[in-house]
Design an enzyme around this catalytic site. Structure first.
Site, PDB file in Angstrom:
ATOM      1  N   HIS A  63     132.265 -11.165  90.681  1.00  0.00           N
ATOM      2  CA  HIS A  63     133.034 -12.156  89.926  1.00  0.00           C
ATOM      3  C   HIS A  63     134.413 -12.299  90.560  1.00  0.00           C
ATOM      4  O   HIS A  63     134.777 -11.544  91.474  1.00  0.00           O
ATOM      5  CB  HIS A  63     133.148 -11.751  88.453  1.00  0.00           C
ATOM      6  CG  HIS A  63     133.921 -10.490  88.223  1.00  0.00           C
ATOM      7  ND1 HIS A  63     133.495  -9.252  88.635  1.00  0.00           N
ATOM      8  CD2 HIS A  63     135.115 -10.269  87.594  1.00  0.00           C
ATOM      9  CE1 HIS A  63     134.364  -8.326  88.288  1.00  0.00           C
ATOM     10  NE2 HIS A  63     135.365  -8.919  87.659  1.00  0.00           N
ATOM     11  N   HIS A  65     137.687 -11.781  89.681  1.00  0.00           N
ATOM     12  CA  HIS A  65     138.905 -11.114  89.254  1.00  0.00           C
ATOM     13  C   HIS A  65     139.520 -10.440  90.473  1.00  0.00           C
ATOM     14  O   HIS A  65     138.807 -10.004  91.390  1.00  0.00           O
ATOM     15  CB  HIS A  65     138.615 -10.093  88.153  1.00  0.00           C
ATOM     16  CG  HIS A  65     138.568 -10.693  86.780  1.00  0.00           C
ATOM     17  ND1 HIS A  65     137.919 -10.094  85.719  1.00  0.00           N
ATOM     18  CD2 HIS A  65     139.107 -11.850  86.290  1.00  0.00           C
ATOM     19  CE1 HIS A  65     138.055 -10.850  84.632  1.00  0.00           C
ATOM     20  NE2 HIS A  65     138.765 -11.920  84.954  1.00  0.00           N
ATOM     21  N   ASP A  67     140.885  -7.611  91.328  1.00  0.00           N
ATOM     22  CA  ASP A  67     140.565  -6.277  91.825  1.00  0.00           C
ATOM     23  C   ASP A  67     139.202  -6.221  92.512  1.00  0.00           C
ATOM     24  O   ASP A  67     138.837  -5.196  93.087  1.00  0.00           O
ATOM     25  CB  ASP A  67     140.647  -5.237  90.699  1.00  0.00           C
ATOM     26  CG  ASP A  67     139.807  -5.585  89.482  1.00  0.00           C
ATOM     27  OD1 ASP A  67     139.741  -6.768  89.117  1.00  0.00           O
ATOM     28  OD2 ASP A  67     139.223  -4.660  88.874  1.00  0.00           O
ATOM     29  N   HIS A  68     138.461  -7.321  92.478  1.00  0.00           N
ATOM     30  CA  HIS A  68     137.165  -7.392  93.149  1.00  0.00           C
ATOM     31  C   HIS A  68     137.159  -8.361  94.337  1.00  0.00           C
ATOM     32  O   HIS A  68     136.156  -8.441  95.044  1.00  0.00           O
ATOM     33  CB  HIS A  68     136.083  -7.812  92.150  1.00  0.00           C
ATOM     34  CG  HIS A  68     135.894  -6.840  91.036  1.00  0.00           C
ATOM     35  ND1 HIS A  68     134.863  -5.926  90.985  1.00  0.00           N
ATOM     36  CD2 HIS A  68     136.634  -6.606  89.913  1.00  0.00           C
ATOM     37  CE1 HIS A  68     134.974  -5.183  89.889  1.00  0.00           C
ATOM     38  NE2 HIS A  68     136.034  -5.590  89.221  1.00  0.00           N
ATOM     39  N   HIS A 140     130.747 -10.770  80.767  1.00  0.00           N
ATOM     40  CA  HIS A 140     132.148 -10.502  81.080  1.00  0.00           C
ATOM     41  C   HIS A 140     132.942 -11.765  80.716  1.00  0.00           C
ATOM     42  O   HIS A 140     132.359 -12.857  80.610  1.00  0.00           O
ATOM     43  CB  HIS A 140     132.283 -10.176  82.570  1.00  0.00           C
ATOM     44  CG  HIS A 140     133.559  -9.484  82.939  1.00  0.00           C
ATOM     45  ND1 HIS A 140     134.011  -8.346  82.317  1.00  0.00           N
ATOM     46  CD2 HIS A 140     134.497  -9.771  83.893  1.00  0.00           C
ATOM     47  CE1 HIS A 140     135.157  -7.965  82.850  1.00  0.00           C
ATOM     48  NE2 HIS A 140     135.472  -8.815  83.804  1.00  0.00           N
ATOM     49  N   ASP A 203     131.799  -5.178  86.299  1.00  0.00           N
ATOM     50  CA  ASP A 203     132.402  -5.519  85.009  1.00  0.00           C
ATOM     51  C   ASP A 203     131.456  -6.241  84.054  1.00  0.00           C
ATOM     52  O   ASP A 203     131.102  -7.407  84.254  1.00  0.00           O
ATOM     53  CB  ASP A 203     133.632  -6.384  85.253  1.00  0.00           C
ATOM     54  CG  ASP A 203     134.672  -5.672  86.101  1.00  0.00           C
ATOM     55  OD1 ASP A 203     134.315  -4.679  86.764  1.00  0.00           O
ATOM     56  OD2 ASP A 203     135.829  -6.096  86.104  1.00  0.00           O
ATOM     57  N   HIS A 261     135.012   2.452  89.233  1.00  0.00           N
ATOM     58  CA  HIS A 261     135.825   1.461  88.545  1.00  0.00           C
ATOM     59  C   HIS A 261     136.523   2.083  87.329  1.00  0.00           C
ATOM     60  O   HIS A 261     136.348   1.669  86.189  1.00  0.00           O
ATOM     61  CB  HIS A 261     134.959   0.274  88.104  1.00  0.00           C
ATOM     62  CG  HIS A 261     135.727  -0.962  87.737  1.00  0.00           C
ATOM     63  ND1 HIS A 261     136.218  -1.170  86.466  1.00  0.00           N
ATOM     64  CD2 HIS A 261     136.087  -2.045  88.450  1.00  0.00           C
ATOM     65  CE1 HIS A 261     136.838  -2.335  86.418  1.00  0.00           C
ATOM     66  NE2 HIS A 261     136.767  -2.890  87.620  1.00  0.00           N
TER      67      HIS A 261
END
Length: 308
Positions: A63, A65, A67-68, A140, A203, A261
């Site tokens: 996805h 976000h 941090d990914h 999510h 997530d 994570h």
């Protein structure tokens, strides 16, 4: 000799710590290298872990976000800088295509790598070949997909049986391709070889897709952002606890559970291990940055690895 291992590049969640970089995971699977969720700092972590840009054959984003994905621009530019010759396939949620384009062209650079985009719009297989790569939609706040790699079942040739029937050289390959050679059937000189399975779940809240992805996985890499004491927070923000991740592993017949994570609010990783052990009696790895985790050896028989 084939190599099947997970190279952990980062294990933090939204906020990195002194000891945990943001997400990043490279799955080495024979001749392929699948890079999952390259967060900020991934390029440097690759250097520290001995991972080259030429090792990457696929990039899989769960996805969009930060941090990914915030390490994606550097990784993509490195593919060109290092003149990677083979195609690199990028899989990501179709709803975030505009984010992917922004990240891909975040700055000016001389693009010469062959990066091929494959937006994911629905559940199902997204790549086939020596293995099938599947995606399933998770739960999510933004659209997210988990990934599952499934190797087809095969057969292991028995040298003694082959010698008994005088089969050698090119005839062995012909027997494998055609299923018979004269009066000899393939099953007469071989035993079943169960295919292996790998699952990557980031997530998400608990949902049916988490179980579908995890079913009979030899290795399950799964987020455990929170501990059970914060289950309500996990639900509110669309995440799992270590307890929930371990229960999924236990109920899905997983062999090796890799937790990752982690929220920065928990300084002691032992707590994740203790919580998971209470639910799952298989192998548990509380992932650390730059760790290498070997995919378990094959199951001994198809009976140990039934189809879901």
């Amino acid at each position: 000799m084939s190599t099947r291992e997970l190279v952990v590049l980062g294990t933090a969640s939204q906020v990195p710590t002194r000891h945990r970089n943001q997400n990043g995971y490279l799955l080495r699977w024979d001749g392929e290298g699948l890079l999952f969720d390259p967060g900020e700092g991934t390029q440097r972590q690759m250097l520290r872990a001995g991972v080259a840009a030429t090792d990457i054959t696929r990039i899989c984003l769960t996805h969009f976000h930060g941090d990914h994905t915030l390490g994606l621009p550097g990784v993509i530019q490195r593919l060109s800088l290092d003149a990677v010759k083979h195609p690199v396939h990028a899989h990501f949620p179709a709803s975030g295509t505009h984010y992917f384009e922004r990240l891909r062209h975040a700055t000016s650079f001389y693009e010469q790598a062959d990066l091929r985009e494959h937006p994911i719009a629905e559940d199902g297989p997204i790549a086939t070949g020596k293995f099938t790569l599947e995606a399933r939609r998770l739960s999510h706040p933004v659209e997210a997909f988990g990934y599952r790699l499934v190797e087809p079942d095969g057969r292991t040739m028995l040298p003694g049986k082959l010698r008994e029937r005088g089969i050698a050289g090119p005839d062995v390959g012909k027997l494998q391709r055609e299923g018979h050679l004269g009066s000899t059937r393939l099953e007469d000189v071989s035993t079943p070889r169960p295919g292996q399975r790998f699952a990557f779940v980031m997530d998400t809240r608990l949902c049916d897709a988490v179980y579908a992805l995890s079913e009979k996985a030899d290795m399950l890499v799964i987020e455990s952002t929170f501990l059970a004491e914060d289950t309500r927070l996990a639900e509110d923000f669309g995440h799992l606890t270590a307890q929930q991740a371990a229960r999924v592993a236990a109920e899905s017949g997983v062999r090796q559970l890799v937790l990752t994570h982690f929220s920065q609010r928990y300084p002691d990783p032992q707590r994740f291990l203790d919580e998971a052990k209470a639910e799952f009696d298989g192998e548990i790895v509380v992932a650390e940055d730059l760790e290498r985790v070997q995919v378990p050896k094959r199951r001994s028989s198809p009976a140990d690895h039934p189809a879901p």
